[in-house]
Design a protein around this motif. Structure first.
Motif, mmCIF file in Angstrom:
data_model
loop_
_atom_site.group_PDB
_atom_site.id
_atom_site.type_symbol
_atom_site.label_atom_id
_atom_site.label_comp_id
_atom_site.label_asym_id
_atom_site.label_seq_id
_atom_site.Cartn_x
_atom_site.Cartn_y
_atom_site.Cartn_z
ATOM 1 N N ILE A 1 0.862 -1.180 0.000
ATOM 2 C CA ILE A 1 0.000 0.000 0.000
ATOM 3 C C ILE A 1 0.899 1.231 0.000
ATOM 4 C CG2 ILE A 1 -1.794 1.283 1.221
ATOM 5 C CD1 ILE A 1 -2.513 -1.364 2.659
ATOM 6 N N HIS A 2 0.807 2.021 -1.059
ATOM 7 C CA HIS A 2 1.516 3.294 -1.102
ATOM 8 C C HIS A 2 0.623 4.358 -0.457
ATOM 9 C CE1 HIS A 2 4.336 1.336 -3.730
ATOM 10 N NE2 HIS A 2 3.476 1.246 -4.735
ATOM 11 N N VAL A 3 1.184 5.094 0.483
ATOM 12 C CA VAL A 3 0.410 6.080 1.231
ATOM 13 C C VAL A 3 0.791 7.478 0.762
ATOM 14 C CG1 VAL A 3 -0.213 6.944 3.516
ATOM 15 C CG2 VAL A 3 0.363 4.514 3.205
ATOM 16 N N MET A 4 -0.215 8.262 0.427
ATOM 17 C CA MET A 4 -0.019 9.645 -0.007
ATOM 18 C C MET A 4 -0.612 10.601 1.035
ATOM 19 S SD MET A 4 1.251 8.749 -2.949
ATOM 20 C CE MET A 4 1.204 7.287 -4.003
ATOM 21 N N THR A 5 -0.064 11.809 1.089
ATOM 22 C CA THR A 5 -0.558 12.846 1.996
ATOM 23 C C THR A 5 -0.879 14.100 1.202
ATOM 24 O OG1 THR A 5 0.795 12.003 3.811
ATOM 25 C CG2 THR A 5 -0.040 14.248 4.029
ATOM 26 N N ARG A 6 -2.036 14.675 1.455
ATOM 27 C CA ARG A 6 -2.468 15.875 0.746
ATOM 28 C C ARG A 6 -1.472 17.012 0.930
ATOM 29 N NH1 ARG A 6 -7.879 17.538 3.036
ATOM 30 N NH2 ARG A 6 -8.373 15.452 2.249
ATOM 31 N N LYS A 7 -1.255 17.747 -0.128
ATOM 32 C CA LYS A 7 -0.416 18.938 -0.034
ATOM 33 C C LYS A 7 -1.150 20.035 0.728
ATOM 34 C CE LYS A 7 2.349 18.094 -4.179
ATOM 35 N NZ LYS A 7 2.768 18.595 -5.518
ATOM 36 N N GLU A 8 -0.386 21.007 1.213
ATOM 37 C CA GLU A 8 -0.977 22.091 1.989
ATOM 38 C C GLU A 8 -2.045 22.826 1.186
ATOM 39 O OE1 GLU A 8 2.450 24.443 3.136
ATOM 40 O OE2 GLU A 8 2.089 23.886 5.220
ATOM 41 N N ILE B 1 4.982 7.072 2.166
ATOM 42 C CA ILE B 1 5.644 5.835 2.573
ATOM 43 C C ILE B 1 4.861 4.665 2.001
ATOM 44 C CG2 ILE B 1 4.381 5.379 4.728
ATOM 45 C CD1 ILE B 1 7.220 4.924 6.028
ATOM 46 N N THR B 2 5.473 3.495 2.013
ATOM 47 C CA THR B 2 4.818 2.276 1.516
ATOM 48 C C THR B 2 4.836 1.206 2.593
ATOM 49 O OG1 THR B 2 5.433 2.734 -0.778
ATOM 50 C CG2 THR B 2 4.874 0.449 -0.229
ATOM 51 N N MET B 3 3.692 0.571 2.818
ATOM 52 C CA MET B 3 3.624 -0.629 3.636
ATOM 53 C C MET B 3 3.745 -1.828 2.719
ATOM 54 S SD MET B 3 0.513 -2.243 5.976
ATOM 55 C CE MET B 3 0.917 -1.553 7.587
ATOM 56 N N ILE B 4 4.731 -2.675 2.984
ATOM 57 C CA ILE B 4 4.953 -3.870 2.193
ATOM 58 C C ILE B 4 4.636 -5.088 3.051
ATOM 59 C CG2 ILE B 4 6.627 -5.269 0.925
ATOM 60 C CD1 ILE B 4 8.135 -2.648 0.326
#
Length: 255
Positions: A190-197, A250-253
């Motif tokens: 699972i690749h995790v993304m975070t919203r930009k400001e 980050i990625t959870m593998i």
């Protein structure tokens, strides 16, 4: 109740009894915090416990609640520092939930004068804590969250275990319930993304990476509940991509 079970029933409490928490439970909490492991081991993080009878905060804004105890986390002024702060604090919050102690994340309470003034460490999170008035837990269906389908991009078929991890992540609390995370989902990662400001996050000084750290804690707890062998990795080939609305985080593998 364990940490995974607490994910479904924990809610923010804004009214607390004034009575003290038993010393035995406080000592148990301190032992628990010493055993916590961050995601980024090279980032220094400190946890502080504040009894309001002994120490008053130096700053209280309009969104604060009155509580007999507060817990704050200081970490480096970096994306990784924010992620570690959220990741560790949410585990503390769930530990307290398991033991009948209510909590509420505080965005406008601070105990350290150097907050946001160029110091090496920042006080990224403070929580209020104490015995609840009136009731500690919620029904799982009472959680108001963005539907999981809107938070995920499924690139491959996801099994039940991956879906369980994603559901736990989507129950994570966040500032103003913004849920600033997205998931790019494969069979074993699972690749995790975070919203930009955004203008909103800047106006209210919301730290989106702290919120993502909280969601990552839920993912790790769910994986542990499922007895899965997993690891966190920051993948350079994705990290270097210039995404329009989000930062790759980050990625959870799953091994």
């Amino acid at each position: 109740m364990n940490l995974y079970e607490a994910i479904s029933v924990r809610k923010s409490i804004r009214k607390f009894e004034k009575r003290e928490i038993e010393k035995g439970l406080i000592e148990k909490l301190k032992r628990f915090t010493k055993e916590l492991q961050p995601i980024f081991f090279h980032i220094s993080t400190e946890i502080f416990f504040h009894n309001i009878q002994e120490e008053m905060p130096i700053k209280k804004g309009g969104f604060c609640v009155e509580a007999p105890y507060y817990i704050s986390i200081l970490s480096e002024n970096s994306k990784e520092g924010q992620i570690n702060a959220g990741f560790l604090m949410e585990q503390i919050v769930l530990f307290l939930t398991c033991h009948g102690i209510a909590t509420c994340y505080q965005g406008s309470v601070h105990f350290f004068a150097d907050y946001r003034k160029g110091s090496v460490k920042k006080e990224w999170i403070v929580i209020a804590a104490g015995y609840p008035v009136p009731y500690l837990y919620r029904e799982e269906n009472d959680a108001r969250r963005i539907p999981l389908a809107e938070q995920c991009y499924f690139k491959e078929e996801a099994g039940k275990q991956i879906i369980t991890i994603l559901k736990a992540a989507n129950l994570a609390p966040s500032a103003f319930n913004q849920q600033p995370w997205k998931f790019l989902v494969y069979t074993n990662r699972i690749h995790v993304m975070t919203r930009k400001e955004t203008i909103f996050s800047k106006q209210f000084q919301i730290n989106y990476f702290v919120d993502t750290g909280i969601a990552l804690a839920h993912m790790a707890i769910a994986a542990d509940e499922l007895w899965l062998d997993m690891e966190w990795k920051v993948l350079e080939n994705i990290q270097n991509q210039n995404l329009k609305r989000n930062y790759y985080t980050i990625t959870m593998i799953i091994k």
